[in-house]
Scaffold this motif. Structure first.
Motif, mmCIF file in Angstrom:
data_model
loop_
_atom_site.group_PDB
_atom_site.id
_atom_site.type_symbol
_atom_site.label_atom_id
_atom_site.label_comp_id
_atom_site.label_asym_id
_atom_site.label_seq_id
_atom_site.Cartn_x
_atom_site.Cartn_y
_atom_site.Cartn_z
ATOM 1 N N LYS A 139 0.824 -1.197 0.000
ATOM 2 C CA LYS A 139 0.000 0.000 0.000
ATOM 3 C C LYS A 139 0.861 1.251 0.000
ATOM 4 C CE LYS A 139 -4.006 2.100 2.230
ATOM 5 N NZ LYS A 139 -5.015 1.994 3.315
ATOM 6 N N GLU A 140 1.984 1.217 0.717
ATOM 7 C CA GLU A 140 2.874 2.376 0.746
ATOM 8 C C GLU A 140 3.492 2.625 -0.627
ATOM 9 O OE1 GLU A 140 2.860 -0.049 2.912
ATOM 10 O OE2 GLU A 140 2.068 1.006 4.680
ATOM 11 N N GLU A 141 3.826 1.552 -1.338
ATOM 12 C CA GLU A 141 4.446 1.704 -2.651
ATOM 13 C C GLU A 141 3.450 2.252 -3.677
ATOM 14 O OE1 GLU A 141 7.779 -1.897 -2.505
ATOM 15 O OE2 GLU A 141 5.809 -2.230 -3.416
ATOM 16 N N ARG A 142 2.233 1.717 -3.717
ATOM 17 C CA ARG A 142 1.294 2.167 -4.736
ATOM 18 C C ARG A 142 0.728 3.554 -4.464
ATOM 19 N NH1 ARG A 142 -1.722 -2.663 -2.766
ATOM 20 N NH2 ARG A 142 -3.301 -2.005 -1.262
ATOM 21 N N THR A 156 -7.430 5.565 -4.159
ATOM 22 C CA THR A 156 -8.553 4.636 -4.018
ATOM 23 C C THR A 156 -8.459 3.554 -5.090
ATOM 24 O OG1 THR A 156 -9.934 6.034 -5.443
ATOM 25 C CG2 THR A 156 -10.034 6.423 -3.057
ATOM 26 N N LEU A 157 -9.344 2.588 -5.007
ATOM 27 C CA LEU A 157 -9.298 1.442 -5.910
ATOM 28 C C LEU A 157 -9.501 1.866 -7.361
ATOM 29 C CD1 LEU A 157 -8.983 -1.647 -5.799
ATOM 30 C CD2 LEU A 157 -11.481 -1.805 -5.739
ATOM 31 N N GLY A 158 -10.380 2.828 -7.616
ATOM 32 C CA GLY A 158 -10.640 3.254 -8.987
ATOM 33 C C GLY A 158 -9.467 3.944 -9.641
ATOM 34 N N ASN A 159 -8.595 4.566 -8.828
ATOM 35 C CA ASN A 159 -7.440 5.273 -9.365
ATOM 36 C C ASN A 159 -6.210 4.389 -9.493
ATOM 37 O OD1 ASN A 159 -8.455 7.898 -9.845
ATOM 38 N ND2 ASN A 159 -8.371 8.369 -7.668
ATOM 39 N N LEU A 160 -6.279 3.167 -9.001
ATOM 40 C CA LEU A 160 -5.146 2.259 -9.091
ATOM 41 C C LEU A 160 -5.192 1.505 -10.413
ATOM 42 C CD1 LEU A 160 -5.148 0.872 -5.433
ATOM 43 C CD2 LEU A 160 -3.794 2.744 -6.384
ATOM 44 N N ASN A 161 -4.046 1.023 -10.833
ATOM 45 C CA ASN A 161 -3.918 0.344 -12.124
ATOM 46 C C ASN A 161 -3.934 -1.167 -11.910
ATOM 47 O OD1 ASN A 161 -1.697 2.942 -12.365
ATOM 48 N ND2 ASN A 161 -3.361 2.841 -13.850
ATOM 49 N N TRP A 162 -5.024 -1.795 -12.308
ATOM 50 C CA TRP A 162 -5.215 -3.224 -12.067
ATOM 51 C C TRP A 162 -4.171 -4.070 -12.782
ATOM 52 C CZ3 TRP A 162 -9.099 -5.610 -9.079
ATOM 53 C CH2 TRP A 162 -10.008 -4.718 -8.495
#
Length: 382
Positions: A139-142, A156-162
């Protein structure tokens, strides 16, 4: 007088209602369903294709719907200028923290599950692109690329790259969704147009025969002997890249594959008794070809269609991989494969493109096998 007392009086019987499918087509559908792999492949392919048609509602850098100062807005469908939200640009960047705070202070926004379009650049990546999928990082890295780190409200989850980002910091999953749609639409349009031209040419050759068949056959032999790939590369290098330009170039050669099948069917059936009877009754050639001969020829053509579709998608991917396909920046599986070759330190790029192409082509091959079983006369008319 009672109808039972007088047997001469009969009650009229209504003719049976004609169904949507003929008995032959019902048996074909049953044979198609009997091939479980092809049947479920069709459903899975249709679900994926229909979802990709609504890609803007699945992956987009604009909200699906928003409310601002009591007004309901649809940014996914309408381009609103930034001055509507107190800015000065012609196009609104909804991912901007200033715009987001302004809208949230005076309303609300509903975002797609993936807050990136195929061209959106993630400016909050933890390190230089390409970046790995978020589930491979802590979590700290992303969240390291956000101003407040793990406490940042935008992490948030929507802004992360799956599936990570490519070498230009664009979301890979969004590009796969849009790329899948372009590949399937391109393949469908090319296959349908090729079928129309190829079936027409094959029907004319097979029905009229003689010099018409001889001249057209010699032309097709010369045309099909040309080095197709080299000609495609030369023409694509001269003309500006684009969907319809590439479609027209590939259509020059893709129709040839249908001619032989339809020609053989028309040559076989043109001397049947029912065709001779239709000629004797004065039925014109166009009606005989369209109503009597074409349905028989379409059995072999429909069996051939899924394989032509998969070949069209593969050709488009190959041209994109070589750099002669869609315009730069377009979502393309071939361009993603090329990025995977260039960025070997980012295996998720090549693996994502590989699995996307493998699943798509496997589904089409399974569907083609089921269609072949459905139109097999040994199973349909037994």
């Amino acid at each position: 007088m009672d109808a039972a007392a007088n047997p001469a009086v009969t009650t009229p019987v209504k003719p049976p209602r004609k169904g949507l499918l003929s008995p032959t087509n019902i048996r074909r559908w049953q044979n198609f369903r009997a091939n479980g792999r092809g049947y479920w492949a069709l459903w899975l392919f249709m679900v994926l294709f229909i979802l990709s048609l609504f890609a803007e509602f699945l992956a987009n850098d604009r909200p699906i719907i928003a409310s601002y100062k009591g007004e309901v807005l649809f940014p996914v469908l309408i381009d609103y200028p930034e001055e509507k939200f107190g800015g000065f640009l012609a196009e609104t960047d909804y991912r901007s923290s200033v715009i987001a705070e302004e809208i949230n202070a005076n309303g609300w926004m509903i975002w797609p599950p993936i807050r990136y379009s195929y061209r959106s650049v993630n400016s909050n990546i933890p390190h230089s692109a390409p970046t790995a999928p978020f589930w491979l990082m802590t979590k700290e890295e992303r969240c390291a690329g956000y101003p407040q780190g793990v406490n940042d409200p935008d992490c948030t989850l929507g802004n992360l790259n799956w599936l990570g980002t490519d070498d230009q910091a664009r979301d890979v999953l969004a590009r796969v969704i849009y790329g899948f749609r372009i590949s399937v639409l391109f393949g469908l349009v090319l296959t349908i147009c090729s079928a129309v031209i190829g079936v027409t040419a094959g029907a004319v050759q097979g029905y009229f025969g003689g010099w018409t068949d001889l001249l057209l056959q010699r032309f097709i032999e010369i045309w099909s002997s040309m080095p197709v790939l080299y000609i495609l590369l030369i023409i694509a290098a001269l003309l500006p890249p684009g969907f319809f330009v590439l479609l027209g170039i590939m259509l020059l050669f893709s129709w040839v594959g249908f001619v032989g099948i339809v020609r053989a069917e028309f040559l076989r059936a043109r001397n049947f008794e029912y065709v001779r009877a239709a000629r004797a009754l004065g039925v014109n050639n166009r009606t005989i070809m369209w109503r009597h001969l074409l349905p028989n020829a379409m059995v072999a053509t429909l069996t051939f269609l899924p394989f032509i579709l998969s070949g069209s998608i593969t050709t488009l991917t190959s041209l994109d991989f070589l750099g002669f396909g869609m315009p730069p920046g377009s979502p393309s599986l071939g361009e993603m494969i090329a990025q995977g070759k260039t960025n070997l330190q980012a295996p998720w790029l090549g693996l994502t493109a590989f699995f996307a192409m493998s699943i798509m082509l496997s589904l089409l091959i399974f569907i083609g096998e089921a269609v072949r079983d459905a139109f097999d006369p040994r199973k349909t008319f037994q």
